[in-house]
Scaffold this motif. Structure first.
Motif, PDB file in Angstrom:
ATOM      1  N   THR A  68      85.337   8.317  64.665  1.00 59.35           N
ATOM      2  CA  THR A  68      84.115   9.087  64.461  1.00 59.35           C
ATOM      3  C   THR A  68      83.609   8.949  63.035  1.00 59.35           C
ATOM      4  O   THR A  68      84.384   8.757  62.103  1.00 59.35           O
ATOM      5  CB  THR A  68      84.375  10.576  64.818  1.00 59.35           C
ATOM      6  OG1 THR A  68      83.158  11.298  64.687  1.00 59.35           O
ATOM      7  CG2 THR A  68      85.416  11.219  63.913  1.00 59.35           C
ATOM      8  N   ARG A  69      82.311   9.021  62.883  1.00 57.77           N
ATOM      9  CA  ARG A  69      81.625   8.949  61.588  1.00 57.77           C
ATOM     10  C   ARG A  69      81.833   7.615  60.866  1.00 57.77           C
ATOM     11  O   ARG A  69      81.668   7.529  59.659  1.00 57.77           O
ATOM     12  CB  ARG A  69      82.029  10.107  60.667  1.00 57.77           C
ATOM     13  CG  ARG A  69      81.941  11.488  61.299  1.00 57.77           C
ATOM     14  CD  ARG A  69      80.557  11.905  61.748  1.00 57.77           C
ATOM     15  NE  ARG A  69      79.497  11.775  60.769  1.00 57.77           N
ATOM     16  CZ  ARG A  69      79.138  12.703  59.896  1.00 57.77           C
ATOM     17  NH1 ARG A  69      79.783  13.845  59.843  1.00 57.77           N
ATOM     18  NH2 ARG A  69      78.121  12.522  59.090  1.00 57.77           N
ATOM     19  N   LYS A  79      82.695   8.572  68.792  1.00 60.88           N
ATOM     20  CA  LYS A  79      81.679   9.620  68.689  1.00 60.88           C
ATOM     21  C   LYS A  79      80.991   9.604  67.319  1.00 60.88           C
ATOM     22  O   LYS A  79      81.647   9.489  66.291  1.00 60.88           O
ATOM     23  CB  LYS A  79      82.373  10.970  68.886  1.00 60.88           C
ATOM     24  CG  LYS A  79      81.482  12.178  68.914  1.00 60.88           C
ATOM     25  CD  LYS A  79      82.296  13.408  69.343  1.00 60.88           C
ATOM     26  CE  LYS A  79      81.438  14.639  69.466  1.00 60.88           C
ATOM     27  NZ  LYS A  79      80.934  15.123  68.197  1.00 60.88           N
ATOM     28  N   ASP A  80      79.689   9.733  67.335  1.00 61.99           N
ATOM     29  CA  ASP A  80      78.902   9.927  66.107  1.00 61.99           C
ATOM     30  C   ASP A  80      79.245   8.918  65.014  1.00 61.99           C
ATOM     31  O   ASP A  80      79.479   9.278  63.858  1.00 61.99           O
ATOM     32  CB  ASP A  80      79.110  11.354  65.547  1.00 61.99           C
ATOM     33  CG  ASP A  80      78.625  12.418  66.510  1.00 61.99           C
ATOM     34  OD1 ASP A  80      77.719  12.099  67.320  1.00 61.99           O
ATOM     35  OD2 ASP A  80      79.146  13.545  66.489  1.00 61.99           O
ATOM     36  N   ASP A 127      77.905   7.158  62.661  1.00 62.02           N
ATOM     37  CA  ASP A 127      76.559   7.199  62.095  1.00 62.02           C
ATOM     38  C   ASP A 127      76.540   6.962  60.578  1.00 62.02           C
ATOM     39  O   ASP A 127      75.549   7.216  59.923  1.00 62.02           O
ATOM     40  CB  ASP A 127      75.917   8.558  62.399  1.00 62.02           C
ATOM     41  CG  ASP A 127      76.759   9.720  61.889  1.00 62.02           C
ATOM     42  OD1 ASP A 127      77.815   9.482  61.281  1.00 62.02           O
ATOM     43  OD2 ASP A 127      76.353  10.880  62.115  1.00 62.02           O
ATOM     44  N   GLY A 154      76.802   9.993  70.887  1.00 59.67           N
ATOM     45  CA  GLY A 154      76.148   9.988  69.582  1.00 59.67           C
ATOM     46  C   GLY A 154      76.219   8.678  68.821  1.00 59.67           C
ATOM     47  O   GLY A 154      76.169   8.686  67.592  1.00 59.67           O
TER      48      GLY A 154
END
Lengths: 337, 398
Positions: free
Chosen positions: B204-205, B234-235, B237, B274
């Motif tokens: 994530t991230r 997830k996410d 980003d 996401g």
């Protein structure tokens, strides 16, 4: 053999009492320390030097020099080999000389000139029955003894170029980082191509080398670096300074970069080769070597840096070898013209 | 008898000796004591790090088979490389059957832990972190096994790598399970490797979550037989902060899974949410190369059932507005370049949707793309080889 030694002693005596006295009083090298299983705590236990502080070798310890030396922050290097009584080196083409068991390679690193010269460390490679062992010894302030530094160490000093650096003495494992192929410790320096034909010839005449191989002494002479042809000098420099890791079976084999003198594939030596695991060492560039464009070539970018994580080589370097950088820059700039 | 002489005497005896535990507490001379212990260890020995922080100026290395380096926990025993002056990584392992467990490496100047030619290695509950957050000046890889057979990376955590958090390269028989990777350019990357199981991780991230690459011009190629299963992706980003020039610098922000080249990749039962460019992207190697041994196509890639949540709604792609409009506000979860070698490219399970660039050959310009919905006949069933680290590694952890 004893007859020959008798002649030698007679010859030394003829040279004058003082010299002869020093030579006769010189300690013999301890074959037990070289070939036995222990890690001697003091350099003097080997008996490699008649006078350690002055780096005067003991009997049977032979100085040598390399046509293209490995650069270590501008350190002066004093190189010696030791061969046990009655043994000899075997040439293997232009490559690494084959050392008998019981032999040793000794290299002392020093900074400062004349009376100001200080010995920093002496690294020894010992050829034992189960393979080579690499050990680092650190000289004391008084320059009377060097002590085993298994875990390495650091000290502040000023390079010949006038740069203040934190100089790193490698730990025993780091010795192997460079001195290894396929997981085994090996010597790097004494390849026939990087030794002068004069030295090889003298060793052969003395019965300490089985033959002088074709290709012996074939590397260019580093003293011609400012004006000599760039390609052979640059390739020799990369071979000596980089190829112990950057070759198949070496510490950086996974990079796919192979900088050995004998490698002829342009991609393998970095030309138009994309980085693999360089990280920020790539410096924003796309290729190890971009012909004609040294400033867009990762290889030069990393040579020209002293920052950990970017700088190459990763070990044994705290400052930039400006002569090496100038030469490799000239080589890449000339490429494709 | 001093310590070194004693160790040397031990080395001299042929009789097997009982394995020993050497404890290293933080404090005066800890870095030297630790490196000496790593050098003098004998196979089977345990080197135990106490609680606390040890500051290091140089990289550590281990070259003895069968050694365990064990700390009090990834937040309790910390090897701090903030002041590192030399070496390319925090810890280098070059021996086999090594177990690394329960400690952290912080702010190494290069890679975190590299193990090279180190077969049957375990990384368990290790943390590698660049504590200043994502930066191009951070080291490339956090956990970095390469040229090894038998790799298990589990319950570990990597934060801030400027290339990949967990990177396994040119290796075989690999399990990467139950790890957490955050704020790296690539969370987990499997490169030029075979028989890898990437399972139950949280990515994530990062810029991109899970990457499976096969690159030309390397000693080991023909990557494949990789399973990505049960991961939470997830996410992802974080804007790409990789130094330019590196292959991961081309990863688009918001990529969940990226498969590039490779022979045999199965993506199933993961949860995606996401990832604004694409949950899953499957492409051929796009750059020119000169290597007769190399196959640039993505072959035998199967996207099975996965939970696809919100995603594809802010793709970092040219023509984004037109694409979003054409697909009704968000791109479907699977993005394929459409490049096939022999009809063995991408396959999907029933219900998987996606879109294709409908390109025809590796290296073709994106300007020639003719985007359209994915038109593939779903598979009813498939077979995939069992992959992962040898059972012996799992057993060693128990």
């Amino acid at each position: 053999m004893s007859f020959a030694r008798g002649l030698l002693v007679a010859a030394l005596l003829a040279l004058g009492g003082a010299v002869a006295h020093a030579q006769l009083a010189a300690p013999r090298v301890s074959d037990a320390a070289v070939a036995g299983p222990a890690f001697p705590g003091k350099l003097s236990e080997f008996g490699f030097f008649a006078d350690g502080a002055r780096q005067r070798p003991a009997r049977g310890v032979i100085p040598y020099a390399l046509k293209v030396p490995l650069w270590s922050d501008g350190a002066e290097k004093l190189r010696f080999i030791y061969l046990p009584e009655g043994s000899q080196l075997a040439a293997d083409g232009e490559g690494l000389l084959q050392f008998p068991v019981g032999a040793a390679i000794i290299k002392t690193f020093a900074f400062g000139e004349g009376a100001a010269r200080r010995l920093i460390e002496t690294r020894v490679l010992l050829h034992r029955a189960d393979g080579w062992v690499a050990l680092p010894y650190r000289w004391n302030e008084e320059q009377t003894e060097a002590t085993l530094a298994l875990a390495g160490g650091r000290l502040d000093l000023v390079t010949p170029a006038g740069e203040a650096i934190s100089y790193a003495i490698p730990n025993k494992n780091q010795c192997k980082t460079c001195h290894s192929r396929d997981g085994k410790v090996i010597p790097i320096g004494p390849k026939a191509r990087n030794l002068s034909r004069e030295w090889l010839g003298a060793m052969w005449k003395a019965g300490q080398l089985d033959h002088v191989p074709a290709g012996g002494g074939s590397l260019p002479d580093w003293r011609t670096r400012a004006t000599g042809p760039a390609e052979p000098l640059a390739r020799a420099y990369l071979d000596v300074n980089c190829a112990h890791c950057h070759q198949p079976g070496g510490g950086a084999s996974n990079s796919g970069l192979d900088l050995r003198w004998e490698q002829s594939d342009p991609h393998a030596i970095g030309i138009m080769k994309r980085p693999v695991a360089a990280g920020r060492g790539a410096g924003g560039h796309n290729f190890s070597i971009l012909p004609g464009q040294p400033d867009a070539s990762i290889l030069l970018y990393r040579m020209d840096s002293a920052e950990p994580g970017i700088a190459m080589p990763e070990l044994g370097k705290a400052s930039v070898d400006t002569d090496g950088v100038a030469l490799v820059r000239r080589w890449i700039a000339e490429m494709g013209k | 008898m001093n310590r070194i002489a004693f160790a040397a005497a031990l080395l001299a005896t042929a009789a097997p000796l009982a394995a020993e535990t050497h404890r290293i507490e933080a404090g005066e001379g800890a870095a030297t004591r630790l490196q000496e212990a790593l050098i003098l260890a004998r196979p089977g020995d345990v080197i135990e790090l106490g609680e606390g922080r040890i500051a290091l100026t140089d990289g550590l290395s281990l070259d003895v088979d069968g050694v365990t380096l064990r700390g009090a926990g990834m937040d309790k025993s910390v090897l701090d490389f903030t002041g590192q002056q030399g070496a390319g990584e925090g810890l280098l392992v070059t021996s086999d059957n090594v177990t690394l467990q329960g400690f952290a490496i912080e702010n190494p100047k290069g890679d975190g832990i590299k193990s090279k030619g180190a077969d049957n290695i375990i990384y368990n509950a290790i943390r590698v972190e660049w504590t200043g957050g994502p930066k191009a000046t951070n080291g490339a890889y956090g956990i970095y096994p390469v040229e090894s057979t038998g790799v298990l990376v589990t319950h570990s955590r990597v934060i801030g790598a400027s290339d990949a958090g967990i990177y396994v390269g040119q290796s075989r028989d690999i399990t990467v399970r139950g790890n957490q990777v955050e704020f790296n350019v690539a969370g987990i990357e499997i490169e030029n490797s075979r028989n890898a199981l990437v399972e139950n991780n949280i990515a994530t991230r990062n810029t991109g979550g899970l990457l499976v690459f096969d690159l030309p011009g390397l000693p080991v190629m023909n990557g494949g037989n990789v399973i990505l299963r049960g991961n939470v992706v997830k996410d992802n980003d974080t804007p790409n902060f990789a130094p330019p020039g590196n292959i991961v610098a081309s990863v688009r922000r918001g990529t969940g899974v990226l498969v590039m080249a490779n022979d045999g990749v199965l993506i199933e039962n993961n949860a995606f949410e996401g990832n604004a460019t694409a949950h899953v992207m499957v492409i051929a190697y796009p750059q020119p190369y000169d290597d007769a041994r190399y196959n640039p196509y993505a072959r035998n890639v199967i996207v099975g059932p996965n939970a696809f949540g919100r995603g594809g709604d802010d793709p970092q792609l040219d023509g984004k507005e037109a694409l979003l409009e054409a697909f009704g506000g968000a791109l479907p979860p699977v993005l394929w370049d459409g490049i096939v070698e022999d009809g063995n490219g991408l396959r999907i399970a029933e219900g998987v949707t996606g879109w294709s660039l409908n390109l025809s050959k590796p290296g073709q310009s994106l300007a020639e793309a003719q985007p359209g919905p994915l038109m593939l006949t779903p598979l009813e069933s498939w077979q995939f080889p069992a992959v992962g680290a040898p059972a012996e590694l799992e057993a060693r952890l128990k």
